[in-house]
Design a protein around this motif. Structure first.
Motif, PDB file in Angstrom:
ATOM      1  N   LEU A   9       0.819  -1.221   0.000  1.00  0.00           N
ATOM      2  CA  LEU A   9       0.000   0.000   0.000  1.00  0.00           C
ATOM      3  C   LEU A   9       0.847   1.264   0.000  1.00  0.00           C
ATOM      4  CD1 LEU A   9      -2.734  -1.036   2.609  1.00  0.00           C
ATOM      5  CD2 LEU A   9      -3.041  -0.793   0.139  1.00  0.00           C
ATOM      6  N   ASP A  10       2.183   1.096   0.142  1.00  0.00           N
ATOM      7  CA  ASP A  10       3.100   2.236   0.215  1.00  0.00           C
ATOM      8  C   ASP A  10       2.661   3.197   1.319  1.00  0.00           C
ATOM      9  OD1 ASP A  10       5.272   3.809  -0.403  1.00  0.00           O
ATOM     10  OD2 ASP A  10       4.257   4.921  -2.000  1.00  0.00           O
ATOM     11  N   THR A  11       2.465   2.633   2.491  1.00  0.00           N
ATOM     12  CA  THR A  11       1.988   3.400   3.642  1.00  0.00           C
ATOM     13  C   THR A  11       2.788   2.978   4.867  1.00  0.00           C
ATOM     14  OG1 THR A  11      -0.042   4.125   4.767  1.00  0.00           O
ATOM     15  CG2 THR A  11       0.216   1.769   4.410  1.00  0.00           C
ATOM     16  N   PRO A  12       2.861   3.811   5.896  1.00  0.00           N
ATOM     17  CA  PRO A  12       3.653   3.435   7.076  1.00  0.00           C
ATOM     18  C   PRO A  12       3.092   2.216   7.799  1.00  0.00           C
ATOM     19  CG  PRO A  12       3.199   5.805   7.063  1.00  0.00           C
ATOM     20  CD  PRO A  12       2.347   5.197   5.987  1.00  0.00           C
ATOM     21  N   LEU A  13       3.999   1.415   8.342  1.00  0.00           N
ATOM     22  CA  LEU A  13       3.627   0.344   9.254  1.00  0.00           C
ATOM     23  C   LEU A  13       3.868   0.851  10.661  1.00  0.00           C
ATOM     24  CD1 LEU A  13       2.936  -2.759   9.772  1.00  0.00           C
ATOM     25  CD2 LEU A  13       5.421  -3.022  10.022  1.00  0.00           C
ATOM     26  N   ILE A  14       2.822   0.887  11.470  1.00  0.00           N
ATOM     27  CA  ILE A  14       2.938   1.301  12.872  1.00  0.00           C
ATOM     28  C   ILE A  14       2.723   0.057  13.721  1.00  0.00           C
ATOM     29  CG2 ILE A  14       2.007   2.774  14.696  1.00  0.00           C
ATOM     30  CD1 ILE A  14       1.105   4.714  12.520  1.00  0.00           C
ATOM     31  N   ARG A  15       3.766  -0.341  14.429  1.00  0.00           N
ATOM     32  CA  ARG A  15       3.738  -1.626  15.128  1.00  0.00           C
ATOM     33  C   ARG A  15       3.698  -1.438  16.634  1.00  0.00           C
ATOM     34  NH1 ARG A  15       8.215  -6.463  14.262  1.00  0.00           N
ATOM     35  NH2 ARG A  15       7.348  -7.968  15.765  1.00  0.00           N
ATOM     36  N   LEU A  16       2.770  -2.124  17.261  1.00  0.00           N
ATOM     37  CA  LEU A  16       2.702  -2.201  18.716  1.00  0.00           C
ATOM     38  C   LEU A  16       3.020  -3.635  19.106  1.00  0.00           C
ATOM     39  CD1 LEU A  16       2.040  -1.116  21.545  1.00  0.00           C
ATOM     40  CD2 LEU A  16      -0.359  -1.702  21.121  1.00  0.00           C
ATOM     41  N   GLN A  17       4.200  -3.849  19.660  1.00  0.00           N
ATOM     42  CA  GLN A  17       4.589  -5.185  20.111  1.00  0.00           C
ATOM     43  C   GLN A  17       4.055  -5.403  21.520  1.00  0.00           C
ATOM     44  OE1 GLN A  17       6.325  -7.827  18.530  1.00  0.00           O
ATOM     45  NE2 GLN A  17       5.484  -8.794  20.372  1.00  0.00           N
ATOM     46  N   CYS A  18       3.200  -6.395  21.676  1.00  0.00           N
ATOM     47  CA  CYS A  18       2.570  -6.624  22.970  1.00  0.00           C
ATOM     48  C   CYS A  18       3.442  -7.522  23.849  1.00  0.00           C
ATOM     49  CB  CYS A  18       1.200  -7.274  22.785  1.00  0.00           C
ATOM     50  SG  CYS A  18       0.024  -6.237  21.872  1.00  0.00           S
ATOM     51  N   TYR A  19       3.311  -7.337  25.144  1.00  0.00           N
ATOM     52  CA  TYR A  19       4.025  -8.152  26.119  1.00  0.00           C
ATOM     53  C   TYR A  19       3.301  -8.028  27.453  1.00  0.00           C
ATOM     54  CZ  TYR A  19       5.922  -3.505  27.118  1.00  0.00           C
ATOM     55  OH  TYR A  19       6.044  -2.159  27.392  1.00  0.00           O
ATOM     56  N   GLU A  20       3.601  -8.935  28.354  1.00  0.00           N
ATOM     57  CA  GLU A  20       2.956  -8.909  29.664  1.00  0.00           C
ATOM     58  C   GLU A  20       3.333  -7.633  30.406  1.00  0.00           C
ATOM     59  OE1 GLU A  20       2.597 -11.696  33.691  1.00  0.00           O
ATOM     60  OE2 GLU A  20       3.816 -12.333  31.985  1.00  0.00           O
ATOM     61  N   GLY A  21       2.342  -6.937  30.903  1.00  0.00           N
ATOM     62  CA  GLY A  21       2.587  -5.695  31.622  1.00  0.00           C
ATOM     63  C   GLY A  21       2.529  -4.455  30.758  1.00  0.00           C
ATOM     64  N   LEU A  22       2.196  -4.597  29.473  1.00  0.00           N
ATOM     65  CA  LEU A  22       2.067  -3.437  28.586  1.00  0.00           C
ATOM     66  C   LEU A  22       1.023  -2.482  29.149  1.00  0.00           C
ATOM     67  CD1 LEU A  22       2.741  -2.095  25.823  1.00  0.00           C
ATOM     68  CD2 LEU A  22       0.864  -3.445  24.862  1.00  0.00           C
TER      69      LEU A  22
END
Length: 310
Positions: free
Chosen positions: A61-74
């Motif tokens: 899509l030629d668009t930004p990837l915004i990543r939220l990496q989840c983990y315990e205690g987020l």
């Protein structure tokens, strides 16, 4: 905003153009998610390519990837937004130095707001919505899922001091889960759902060919067969595509053109991610189609009646 894709076939073509192969079911799931503007929950065993699919979608899509990496205690502050307390404190000191006063309304403005992944996706202003990847949502605490309901259902986030931010274009939301725990029904109801299986041998060969272009075709075929058999073993961590690519890249770097026991043992650290798995794979090499050096592979055995004559 017009549809991001015309149909599922266009999804396949554009993902293929950025090096991502998908089957018809996955292409259809992505097409429906982008067209209906619904979050897509991807589940599957670790290593089947859920995260790489979201990355490839952003590239297509030629668009930004915004990543939220989840983990315990987020926490909400790490996922949604935080206030820049240092800048607020500096503003207070500067105001005091001028013998002036600040109110709460002066301190809690957008000037002091720090966007975290979820709010950054909502406030994106580009012509194409970003891809918001909520990766491994099953690793986060149960309570964290409730924080996602507003953004998943309404593409908005409420900051009590400032009001509600609503996306100009709803972000393309992809959630991934390895099923380490069950997700709440309320979260599942808000999402479209797709299960990703480990690809079959032919698709594994094609993925490896693209990822390791220098590898010989016979090596790719035998590696794909080996991986398929290895995944039937009782392993702590069955090798996924990421491990497969690393393994074939290592074999190719060693100029290996066919699997033999010594070369597999030298590169087994790319596949086995625990001591027990290393032992299990080592003990099963012959069963997995990798006999000791000097013994013929099954693929090397004669197949014609003439070849079997003494």
């Amino acid at each position: 905003m017009s549809a991001l894709f015309e149909d599922a076939d266009e999804v396949s073509r554009r993902l293929d153009a950025v090096g991502q192969l998908v089957d018809q079911g996955t292409a259809t799931a992505l097409y429906l998610a982008t067209t209906l503007e619904r979050p897509l929950l991807l589940e599957g065993e670790p290593g089947v390519g859920k995260t790489s699919l979201a990355k490839a979608l952003a590239a297509a899509l030629d668009t930004p990837l915004i990543r939220l990496q989840c983990y315990e205690g987020l926490t909400a502050g790490e996922a949604l937004y935080e206030w820049n307390h240092q800048r607020q404190l500096l503003a207070i000191r500067l105001t005091e130095a001028r013998s002036e006063t600040l109110t709460d309304a002066d301190l809690f403005t957008e000037e002091f707001l720090q966007d975290r992944p979820l709010l950054r996706a909502i406030r994106h202003t580009g012509p194409v919505p970003p891809v918001l990847l909520v990766d491994e949502i099953d690793r986060a605490d149960d309570e964290f899922e409730a924080l996602l309901f507003e953004i998943l259902g309404e593409s908005s986030i409420t900051v009590p001091e400032l009001g509600t931010f609503t996306a100009v274009h709803a972000p393309v939301v992809v959630l991934t889960s390895n099923r380490s725990r069950e997700l709440h029904d309320a979260l599942r109801r808000r999402c479209l759902y797709h299960w990703i299986d480990f690809p079959g041998p032919e698709r594994v060969v094609e993925i490896l060919r693209r990822s390791v272009p220098g590898a010989d075709a016979p090596l790719l075929a035998s590696a794909a067969e080996f991986l398929g058999r290895a995944r039937t073993l009782e392993l702590d961590k069955a090798p996924g595509m990421a491990e497969a690519i690393d393994w074939v890249a290592a074999l190719s770097a060693l100029r290996v053109d066919r699997l033999v026991r010594g070369d597999v043992l030298r590169t087994l650290s790319t596949l086995a991610k625990s001591p027990d798995d290393h032992v299990a794979l080592t003990e099963a090499l012959t069963q997995l189609g990798c006999p000791p050096e000097g013994e013929p592979h099954a693929s090397d055995a004669p197949h014609t009646e003439e070849a079997r004559k003494p």
